[in-house]
Enzyme design. Structure first.
Site, PDB file in Angstrom:
ATOM      1  N   LEU A 126       0.843  -1.200   0.000  1.00 23.27           N
ATOM      2  CA  LEU A 126       0.000   0.000   0.000  1.00 23.27           C
ATOM      3  C   LEU A 126       0.875   1.246   0.000  1.00 23.27           C
ATOM      4  O   LEU A 126       0.471   2.290   0.473  1.00 23.27           O
ATOM      5  CB  LEU A 126      -0.919   0.002   1.226  1.00 23.27           C
ATOM      6  CG  LEU A 126      -2.070  -1.001   1.195  1.00 23.27           C
ATOM      7  CD1 LEU A 126      -2.876  -0.938   2.482  1.00 23.27           C
ATOM      8  CD2 LEU A 126      -2.992  -0.758  -0.013  1.00 23.27           C
ATOM      9  N   CYS A 172       7.818  -9.261 -13.160  1.00 20.16           N
ATOM     10  CA  CYS A 172       6.687 -10.119 -12.780  1.00 20.16           C
ATOM     11  C   CYS A 172       5.329  -9.435 -12.861  1.00 20.16           C
ATOM     12  O   CYS A 172       4.460  -9.879 -13.622  1.00 20.16           O
ATOM     13  CB  CYS A 172       6.915 -10.666 -11.384  1.00 20.16           C
ATOM     14  SG  CYS A 172       8.505 -11.480 -11.242  1.00 20.16           S
TER      15      CYS A 172
HETATM   16  C1  UGA Z   1       6.828 -10.093  -7.190  1.00 19.95           C
HETATM   17  C2  UGA Z   1       6.038 -10.722  -6.019  1.00 19.95           C
HETATM   18  O1  UGA Z   1       6.064  -9.850  -4.889  1.00 19.95           O
HETATM   19  C3  UGA Z   1       6.610 -12.083  -5.643  1.00 19.95           C
HETATM   20  O2  UGA Z   1       5.794 -12.689  -4.636  1.00 19.95           O
HETATM   21  C4  UGA Z   1       6.639 -12.976  -6.888  1.00 19.95           C
HETATM   22  O3  UGA Z   1       7.205 -14.253  -6.614  1.00 19.95           O
HETATM   23  C5  UGA Z   1       7.461 -12.305  -7.965  1.00 19.95           C
HETATM   24  O4  UGA Z   1       6.862 -11.020  -8.271  1.00 19.95           O
HETATM   25  C6  UGA Z   1       7.458 -13.204  -9.185  1.00 19.95           C
HETATM   26  O5  UGA Z   1       6.384 -13.451  -9.737  1.00 19.95           O
HETATM   27  O6  UGA Z   1       8.516 -13.770  -9.515  1.00 19.95           O
HETATM   28  P1  UGA Z   1       9.134  -8.742  -7.411  1.00 19.95           P
HETATM   29  O7  UGA Z   1       8.681  -8.431  -8.804  1.00 19.95           O
HETATM   30  O8  UGA Z   1      10.507  -9.256  -7.202  1.00 19.95           O
HETATM   31  O9  UGA Z   1       8.147  -9.830  -6.730  1.00 19.95           O
HETATM   32  O10 UGA Z   1       9.037  -7.402  -6.566  1.00 19.95           O
HETATM   33  P2  UGA Z   1       8.050  -6.749  -5.483  1.00 19.95           P
HETATM   34  O11 UGA Z   1       8.790  -6.542  -4.231  1.00 19.95           O
HETATM   35  O12 UGA Z   1       6.766  -7.450  -5.397  1.00 19.95           O
HETATM   36  O13 UGA Z   1       7.828  -5.306  -6.127  1.00 19.95           O
HETATM   37  C7  UGA Z   1       7.208  -5.151  -7.410  1.00 19.95           C
HETATM   38  C8  UGA Z   1       7.046  -3.681  -7.737  1.00 19.95           C
HETATM   39  O14 UGA Z   1       6.012  -3.105  -6.936  1.00 19.95           O
HETATM   40  C9  UGA Z   1       8.286  -2.831  -7.483  1.00 19.95           C
HETATM   41  O15 UGA Z   1       8.457  -1.938  -8.574  1.00 19.95           O
HETATM   42  C10 UGA Z   1       7.963  -2.074  -6.214  1.00 19.95           C
HETATM   43  O16 UGA Z   1       8.634  -0.843  -6.125  1.00 19.95           O
HETATM   44  C11 UGA Z   1       6.463  -1.880  -6.381  1.00 19.95           C
HETATM   45  N1  UGA Z   1       5.752  -1.656  -5.095  1.00 19.95           N
HETATM   46  C12 UGA Z   1       5.708  -2.623  -4.149  1.00 19.95           C
HETATM   47  C13 UGA Z   1       5.072  -0.461  -4.892  1.00 19.95           C
HETATM   48  O17 UGA Z   1       5.068   0.449  -5.747  1.00 19.95           O
HETATM   49  N2  UGA Z   1       4.380  -0.279  -3.709  1.00 19.95           N
HETATM   50  C14 UGA Z   1       4.342  -1.228  -2.758  1.00 19.95           C
HETATM   51  O18 UGA Z   1       3.686  -0.993  -1.708  1.00 19.95           O
HETATM   52  C15 UGA Z   1       5.027  -2.436  -2.981  1.00 19.95           C
END
Ligand code: UGA
Length: 425
Positions: free
Chosen positions: A249, A259
């Site tokens: 959030l 991903c």
């Molecule tokens: C994501 C999932 O979180 C994993 O559970 C999954 O296994 C993985 O994809 C996959 O399918 O392999 P990931 O892409 O490594 O993992 O990164 P995240 O930490 O989930 O972040 C994704 C994006 O969302 C980033 O750009 C991050 O900055 C953004 N984000 C995340 C936000 O803008 N706000 C948030 O509150 C959380």
């Protein structure tokens, strides 16, 4: 147990090493000789915190080895994990060619019963298709195909893989399920046993729901901008409701990576193929695509146009803790700033980009020297802990645009910066 992991990207390598931690003997197979050579020498071809140490530990203990020898690797192992990439095709669907070519290889060399496990993110029904491909090559030797999706995040892959919230095992065979239970016998997290189709859909649904949370809070942040309300207060206020939860959030410039963009798009395509419009995810995607432009409008408005301005972009990776720039909002921002006639300075603690239209600096203070605005895109700790007083004395004009709502606004304002976040009055 003897486990083969095919594909030595961050999912395959992490999966293999975590299986070593659980007491199994692992072979990592890749067609890329250079990767195999590097991994065998204890060197990773990508950046992932904690993984090099784990790699060296299990190489030293002879728990893991790497090879390009397809036949021997397939014949000597009972469990075969498919961990190859499934990139996005132009039409938004997942490109499964690597998965099917691995399946063909397995069929060609299989000599006795195997459990073939899909860890790659694949559309619903892929387990049956993988089965068909193997059978077409080898109709005699028995085997089963299981779906066991991965939920680890880049940047915290080791922790996530060692402490999963759940392990999902989709199997239509009792024998394969029993063998998978043995493989995960030391697992303390809940194990969800499903059909292969459900396991495949759980993976897309998980990533899409997390992306939906992000787009929800990002759209609400735009409303907060209009209503002079702080989006972080909203996130905290709603996140404490345990039915909503505090995670994902954090408002900002939008999600990137290999991903979420790929999987949201793939699930929309999967639904379309069933004759259904997943309109909620279309909106998630639309909000995410427009968020960098919404952010740049702020920059343009506050510094009085972009043309001819000098801008420092801090952060290229799609998030901290990784060198991955796939679908990074930073690349969108950089391209847009260049196309609007800005001179762009770029800094990232570990990523180097090859874009002749920008200047990349090794040191952040050099990148911000003389600029008209600083745009923060990746919330690396290095930026959060910067000496902003020193930065203020270096820039031409003291404007900070915080694409991650990660900096301390009050502190920056006290120093004399004009600060703009997203949904931060
Ligand atoms: C994501 C999932 O979180 C994993 O559970 C999954 O296994 C993985 O994809 C996959 O399918 O392999 P990931 O892409 O490594 O993992 O990164 P995240 O930490 O989930 O972040 C994704 C994006 O969302 C980033 O750009 C991050 O900055 C953004 N984000 C995340 C936000 O803008 N706000 C948030 O509150 C959380």
């Amino acid at each position: 147990m003897n486990v083969l992991v095919i594909g030595t990207g961050y999912v395959g390598t992490t999966t293999g090493l975590v299986l070593c931690e659980k007491g199994h003997k692992v072979t990592g197979l890749d067609i890329d000789e250079k990767k195999v050579e590097a991994l065998s020498a204890g060197r990773l071809h990508f950046y992932e915190k904690g993984l090099p140490e784990l790699l060296r530990k299990h190489l030293n203990q002879n728990n893991i080895s790497f090879t390009t020898d397809v036949k021997t690797a397939i014949q000597q192992n009972d469990f075969i994990f498919i961990c190859v990439g499934t990139p996005k095709k132009k039409d938004g669907s997942a490109d499964l060619s690597a998965v099917y070519s691995v399946a063909k290889m397995i069929g060609t060399y299989m000599n006795k019963y195997k459990v073939v496990i899909n860890k790659s993110t694949v559309p619903v029904g892929t387990a049956s298709k993988v089965k068909e491909v193997i059978e077409a090559e080898n109709g005699k030797v028995p085997f089963d195909v299981v779906s066991n999706p991965e939920f680890l995040r880049e940047g915290s892959a080791v922790y996530d893989a060692l402490h999963p919230d759940r392990v999902v095992i989709g199997s239509s065979s009792k024998k394969a399920l029993e063998m998978m239970r043995q493989l995960y016998v030391s697992e303390t997290s809940p194990i969800v046993e499903t059909t292969p189709n459900a396991a495949e859909l759980i993976k897309y649904a998980s990533n899409s729901f997390l992306a939906l949370k992000i787009s929800f809070i990002n759209q609400l942040a735009r409303l907060c901008d209009m209503m002079q309300v702080d989006i972080d207060e909203i996130s905290k206020g709603i996140g404490l409701d345990h039915r909503i939860g505090p995670h994902f959030l954090k408002a900002g410039i939008g999600y990137g990576g290999s991903c979420f963009p790929k999987d949201v798009s793939a699930l929309i395509t999967i639904a379309k193929e069933e004759g259904m419009i997943l309109s909620i995810l279309e909106e998630v995607e639309e909000i995410n695509k427009s968020q960098p432009f919404y952010f740049l409008e702020k920059v343009e408005k506050h510094i009085g146009g972009l043309e001819g301005k000098s801008i420092a972009v801090l952060g290229v990776a799609f998030k901290p803790g990784t060198d991955d720039t796939r679908e990074s909002p930073s690349l969108v921002v950089i391209d847009e700033l260049v196309s609007k006639g800005c001179s762009v300075n770029v800094h990232d603690p570990i990523v180097t980009i090859t874009n002749p239209s920008v200047k990349q600096f090794d040191h952040v203070f050099d990148a911000v020297d003389g600029v008209d605005a600083i745009v923060l895109i990746t919330d690396w700790d290095e930026y959060l802990n910067l000496d902003w007083q020193k930065v203020k004395s270096t820039v031409n004009r003291p404007y900070i645009f915080d694409g991650r709502n990660a900096l301390n606004k009050q502190e920056l304002v006290n120093i004399g910066f004009h600060y703009e976040g997203i949904g931060k009055p």
